[in-house]
Enzyme design. Structure first.
Site, short mmCIF file in Angstrom:
data_model
loop_
_atom_site.label_atom_id
_atom_site.label_comp_id
_atom_site.label_asym_id
_atom_site.label_seq_id
_atom_site.Cartn_x
_atom_site.Cartn_y
_atom_site.Cartn_z
N MET A 1 -4.51 6.15 6.97
CA MET A 1 -5.23 5.15 6.22
C MET A 1 -4.26 4.12 5.69
O MET A 1 -3.84 4.19 4.56
CB MET A 1 -5.97 5.83 5.06
CG MET A 1 -6.85 4.91 4.25
SD MET A 1 -5.86 4.12 3.03
CE MET A 1 -6.82 3.32 1.93
N PRO A 2 -3.84 3.20 6.50
CA PRO A 2 -2.98 2.15 5.97
C PRO A 2 -3.75 1.23 5.01
O PRO A 2 -4.93 0.97 5.19
CB PRO A 2 -2.57 1.36 7.22
CG PRO A 2 -2.77 2.31 8.35
CD PRO A 2 -3.94 3.15 7.95
N LEU A 3 -3.04 0.80 4.01
CA LEU A 3 -3.54 -0.23 3.11
C LEU A 3 -2.69 -1.46 3.36
O LEU A 3 -1.46 -1.40 3.23
CB LEU A 3 -3.43 0.21 1.65
CG LEU A 3 -3.77 -0.84 0.60
CD1 LEU A 3 -5.22 -1.30 0.74
CD2 LEU A 3 -3.49 -0.30 -0.78
N THR A 72 1.11 -0.17 3.58
CA THR A 72 1.40 1.15 3.03
C THR A 72 0.70 2.16 3.92
O THR A 72 -0.50 2.05 4.17
CB THR A 72 0.89 1.26 1.59
OG1 THR A 72 1.49 0.22 0.80
CG2 THR A 72 1.24 2.61 0.98
#
Length: 126
Positions: A1-3, A72
């Site tokens: 789950m990249p932000l 992130t």
């Protein structure tokens, strides 16, 4: 789950901003093994006084069109995958928006899986 946080100078069109987000998302899927439907992006515009990027650091000539992309993501991807991501983003933005490759600044921030909560006050990956 990249932000993903995408920061750029104020004044770009909605289409431009959407395309930047699309290119980054497509590159994550193609190079970083991010699954489809895993898109979390914050795109913010800034006035010149609030958006300071050195125009010559490391001998790379940047313009006022520079974009800062910070992702992130969970730790563990190889340097080769990261390099492929950097190239895919820079090439994609150049091809689709005519943005100079020199104006694409990318920072990856790796974190352990237990540092995410996707809602409900729970650590879903812990």
């Amino acid at each position: 789950m990249p932000l993903v946080r995408i920061d750029l100078a104020r004044g770009k069109t909605e289409h431009y901003r959407q395309t930047v987000g699309d290119v980054v998302y497509e590159a994550m899927i193609a190079t970083l093994n991010v699954p489809a439907d895993d898109r979390f992006q914050i795109i913010a515009e800034h006035s010149p006084i609030d958006f300071i990027v050195d125009q010559n650091y490391l001998g790379i000539k940047r313009t006022d069109d520079v974009i800062v992309i910070q992702v992130t993501l969970n730790a563990g991807r190889s340097v080769d995958l990261k390099r492929a991501f950097y190239k895919a983003v820079a090439d994609g933005l150049h091809q689709r928006l005519d943005l100079r490759r020199e104006d694409v600044f990318i920072n990856l921030v790796e974190t352990a899986k237990e540092n995410w909560s996707f809602g409900n006050g729970e650590a879903q990956y812990a």
